[in-house]
Scaffold this motif. Structure first.
Motif, PDB file in Angstrom:
ATOM      1  N   THR A  53      32.706  12.761 -31.703  1.00 49.16           N
ATOM      2  CA  THR A  53      32.372  13.284 -30.385  1.00 49.16           C
ATOM      3  C   THR A  53      33.104  12.492 -29.316  1.00 49.16           C
ATOM      4  OG1 THR A  53      30.542  14.030 -28.987  1.00 49.16           O
ATOM      5  CG2 THR A  53      30.325  11.857 -29.950  1.00 49.16           C
ATOM      6  N   PHE A  54      33.542  13.193 -28.291  1.00 46.15           N
ATOM      7  CA  PHE A  54      34.094  12.526 -27.120  1.00 46.15           C
ATOM      8  C   PHE A  54      33.957  13.450 -25.931  1.00 46.15           C
ATOM      9  CE2 PHE A  54      37.864  14.718 -28.734  1.00 46.15           C
ATOM     10  CZ  PHE A  54      38.514  15.157 -27.590  1.00 46.15           C
ATOM     11  N   PHE A  55      34.261  12.912 -24.769  1.00 48.77           N
ATOM     12  CA  PHE A  55      34.192  13.670 -23.526  1.00 48.77           C
ATOM     13  C   PHE A  55      35.582  13.668 -22.905  1.00 48.77           C
ATOM     14  CE2 PHE A  55      30.120  11.883 -24.529  1.00 48.77           C
ATOM     15  CZ  PHE A  55      29.286  12.979 -24.416  1.00 48.77           C
ATOM     16  N   MET A  56      36.001  14.818 -22.401  1.00 53.28           N
ATOM     17  CA  MET A  56      37.320  14.952 -21.798  1.00 53.28           C
ATOM     18  C   MET A  56      37.171  15.473 -20.380  1.00 53.28           C
ATOM     19  SD  MET A  56      40.682  17.056 -23.109  1.00 53.28           S
ATOM     20  CE  MET A  56      40.202  18.712 -22.605  1.00 53.28           C
ATOM     21  N   SER A  57      37.798  14.776 -19.442  1.00 50.39           N
ATOM     22  CA  SER A  57      37.769  15.236 -18.057  1.00 50.39           C
ATOM     23  C   SER A  57      39.121  15.828 -17.696  1.00 50.39           C
ATOM     24  CB  SER A  57      37.423  14.091 -17.106  1.00 50.39           C
ATOM     25  OG  SER A  57      38.475  13.151 -17.083  1.00 50.39           O
ATOM     26  N   SER A  58      39.056  16.792 -16.810  1.00 53.12           N
ATOM     27  CA  SER A  58      40.247  17.413 -16.236  1.00 53.12           C
ATOM     28  C   SER A  58      39.916  17.711 -14.779  1.00 53.12           C
ATOM     29  CB  SER A  58      40.616  18.693 -17.002  1.00 53.12           C
ATOM     30  OG  SER A  58      39.551  19.630 -16.966  1.00 53.12           O
ATOM     31  N   VAL A  59      40.920  18.146 -14.038  1.00 58.05           N
ATOM     32  CA  VAL A  59      40.719  18.429 -12.613  1.00 58.05           C
ATOM     33  C   VAL A  59      41.154  19.853 -12.332  1.00 58.05           C
ATOM     34  CG1 VAL A  59      41.319  17.764 -10.252  1.00 58.05           C
ATOM     35  CG2 VAL A  59      41.102  16.015 -12.021  1.00 58.05           C
ATOM     36  N   GLY A  60      40.293  20.595 -11.668  1.00 56.42           N
ATOM     37  CA  GLY A  60      40.603  21.976 -11.319  1.00 56.42           C
ATOM     38  C   GLY A  60      41.571  22.057 -10.146  1.00 56.42           C
ATOM     39  N   ALA A  61      42.153  23.216  -9.953  1.00 54.71           N
ATOM     40  CA  ALA A  61      43.087  23.452  -8.853  1.00 54.71           C
ATOM     41  C   ALA A  61      42.435  23.218  -7.499  1.00 54.71           C
ATOM     42  CB  ALA A  61      43.644  24.873  -8.942  1.00 54.71           C
ATOM     43  N   ASN A  62      41.103  23.293  -7.444  1.00 55.95           N
ATOM     44  CA  ASN A  62      40.373  23.067  -6.200  1.00 55.95           C
ATOM     45  C   ASN A  62      40.014  21.599  -5.982  1.00 55.95           C
ATOM     46  OD1 ASN A  62      38.432  22.729  -8.136  1.00 55.95           O
ATOM     47  ND2 ASN A  62      37.120  24.411  -7.458  1.00 55.95           N
ATOM     48  N   GLN A  68      33.958  17.811 -20.204  1.00 56.02           N
ATOM     49  CA  GLN A  68      33.479  18.647 -21.299  1.00 56.02           C
ATOM     50  C   GLN A  68      33.346  17.819 -22.567  1.00 56.02           C
ATOM     51  OE1 GLN A  68      35.977  21.978 -22.569  1.00 56.02           O
ATOM     52  NE2 GLN A  68      34.110  23.167 -22.760  1.00 56.02           N
ATOM     53  N   HIS A  69      32.274  18.086 -23.306  1.00 56.95           N
ATOM     54  CA  HIS A  69      32.079  17.475 -24.615  1.00 56.95           C
ATOM     55  C   HIS A  69      33.020  18.142 -25.614  1.00 56.95           C
ATOM     56  CE1 HIS A  69      30.235  17.702 -28.656  1.00 56.95           C
ATOM     57  NE2 HIS A  69      30.140  16.413 -28.458  1.00 56.95           N
ATOM     58  N   ARG A  70      33.606  17.339 -26.474  1.00 53.51           N
ATOM     59  CA  ARG A  70      34.407  17.845 -27.596  1.00 53.51           C
ATOM     60  C   ARG A  70      33.814  17.245 -28.859  1.00 53.51           C
ATOM     61  NH1 ARG A  70      37.788  21.984 -26.043  1.00 53.51           N
ATOM     62  NH2 ARG A  70      38.398  21.525 -23.938  1.00 53.51           N
ATOM     63  N   MET A 113      33.225   7.979 -27.979  1.00 48.63           N
ATOM     64  CA  MET A 113      31.977   7.245 -28.150  1.00 48.63           C
ATOM     65  C   MET A 113      31.678   6.979 -29.628  1.00 48.63           C
ATOM     66  SD  MET A 113      30.896   6.759 -25.063  1.00 48.63           S
ATOM     67  CE  MET A 113      29.353   5.979 -25.537  1.00 48.63           C
ATOM     68  N   ASP A 114      31.351   5.739 -29.906  1.00 41.96           N
ATOM     69  CA  ASP A 114      30.802   5.333 -31.193  1.00 41.96           C
ATOM     70  C   ASP A 114      29.430   4.757 -30.868  1.00 41.96           C
ATOM     71  OD1 ASP A 114      30.027   4.182 -33.565  1.00 41.96           O
ATOM     72  OD2 ASP A 114      31.772   2.865 -33.750  1.00 41.96           O
ATOM     73  N   PHE A 115      28.436   5.622 -30.823  1.00 47.00           N
ATOM     74  CA  PHE A 115      27.099   5.202 -30.407  1.00 47.00           C
ATOM     75  C   PHE A 115      26.483   4.207 -31.377  1.00 47.00           C
ATOM     76  CE2 PHE A 115      27.490   9.289 -28.169  1.00 47.00           C
ATOM     77  CZ  PHE A 115      27.148   8.891 -26.884  1.00 47.00           C
ATOM     78  N   ALA A 116      26.701   4.400 -32.662  1.00 47.00           N
ATOM     79  CA  ALA A 116      26.064   3.531 -33.658  1.00 47.00           C
ATOM     80  C   ALA A 116      26.498   2.073 -33.498  1.00 47.00           C
ATOM     81  CB  ALA A 116      26.376   4.019 -35.067  1.00 47.00           C
ATOM     82  N   HIS A 117      27.754   1.861 -33.129  1.00 44.35           N
ATOM     83  CA  HIS A 117      28.271   0.503 -32.980  1.00 44.35           C
ATOM     84  C   HIS A 117      28.437   0.100 -31.513  1.00 44.35           C
ATOM     85  CE1 HIS A 117      29.536   1.748 -37.059  1.00 44.35           C
ATOM     86  NE2 HIS A 117      29.045   0.548 -37.323  1.00 44.35           N
ATOM     87  N   ARG A 118      27.936   0.973 -30.619  1.00 47.43           N
ATOM     88  CA  ARG A 118      27.948   0.714 -29.181  1.00 47.43           C
ATOM     89  C   ARG A 118      29.359   0.394 -28.687  1.00 47.43           C
ATOM     90  NH1 ARG A 118      24.451  -3.656 -27.741  1.00 47.43           N
ATOM     91  NH2 ARG A 118      24.437  -2.781 -25.655  1.00 47.43           N
TER      92      ARG A 118
END
Length: 189
Positions: A53-62, A68-70, A113-118
């Motif tokens: 699991t990871f999170f990806m950020s992007s920027v809209g034209a506005n 978003q979670h992946r 994120m590696d939650f188990a190993h923080r």
């Protein structure tokens, strides 16, 4: 040469905030560090294949950011070389916000994120989408046939900067597999 992430993120406004809140002097260490930290090293290679699991950020034209979670099976994020990651993008809610944002601005940030190993790995990069009709061999490298989800496209991320972050406020969480592994009897020598 400063760390690549501080060159990207320590804008004049960020430096002013660091000054105001008393951390500017400590953050100078990031700017004076001779290790740019823009390569995938053994440390990252020890983490990335275990990520589901990871999170990806992007920027809209506005100008609005979007995060978003992946997710996928362990190993769905592939290390392609010392500067490049890739992953298959599985069918989801069909809003295509990240895909649309990347058509306008290819900058992304990933938080693995590696939650188990923080552990948390932050990656700044530039993304490009690939499609089966254009790059079937590369997309096939990203696909995990045992994972029964439909691949819509792939993402190739050119890594510009990365940094492991402080684990202080990461709550340990475990997958079902990790949880049960903690209670398995250990073999005696």
């Amino acid at each position: 040469m400063p760390r690549a992430f501080s060159a990207i993120t320590f804008t004049p406004a960020v430096r002013a905030a660091q000054e105001r809140y008393g951390s500017r002097e400590r953050n100078l260490l990031f700017e004076e560090d001779s290790d740019e930290r823009n390569l995938i090293t053994e440390r990252e290679r020890a983490l990335i294949p275990d990520i589901d699991t990871f999170f990806m950020s992007s920027v809209g034209a506005n100008g609005w950011p979007y995060v978003q979670h992946r997710g996928g099976p362990r190993g769905f994020v592939k290390i392609l070389d010392d500067h490049t990651l890739g992953f298959a993008d599985y069918a989801g809610n069909r809003q295509y916000i990240s895909a649309g944002n990347l058509m306008n601005d290819d900058r992304v940030m990933l938080i693995l994120m590696d939650f188990a190993h923080r552990r948390r790995l932050k990656i700044w990069g530039r993304a490009r989408m690939i499609h089966e009709s254009d790059e079937p061999a590369l997309l096939a490298m990203l696909h995990m046939p045992a994972y029964r989800a439909r691949v819509e496209r792939g993402y190739i991320i050119t890594v510009l900067a990365l940094d492991f972050n402080c684990p202080q406020h990461i709550t340990a969480r475990y997958t079902e597999e990790e949880f049960f592994a903690m209670f398995e009897p250990k073999e005696s020598p």
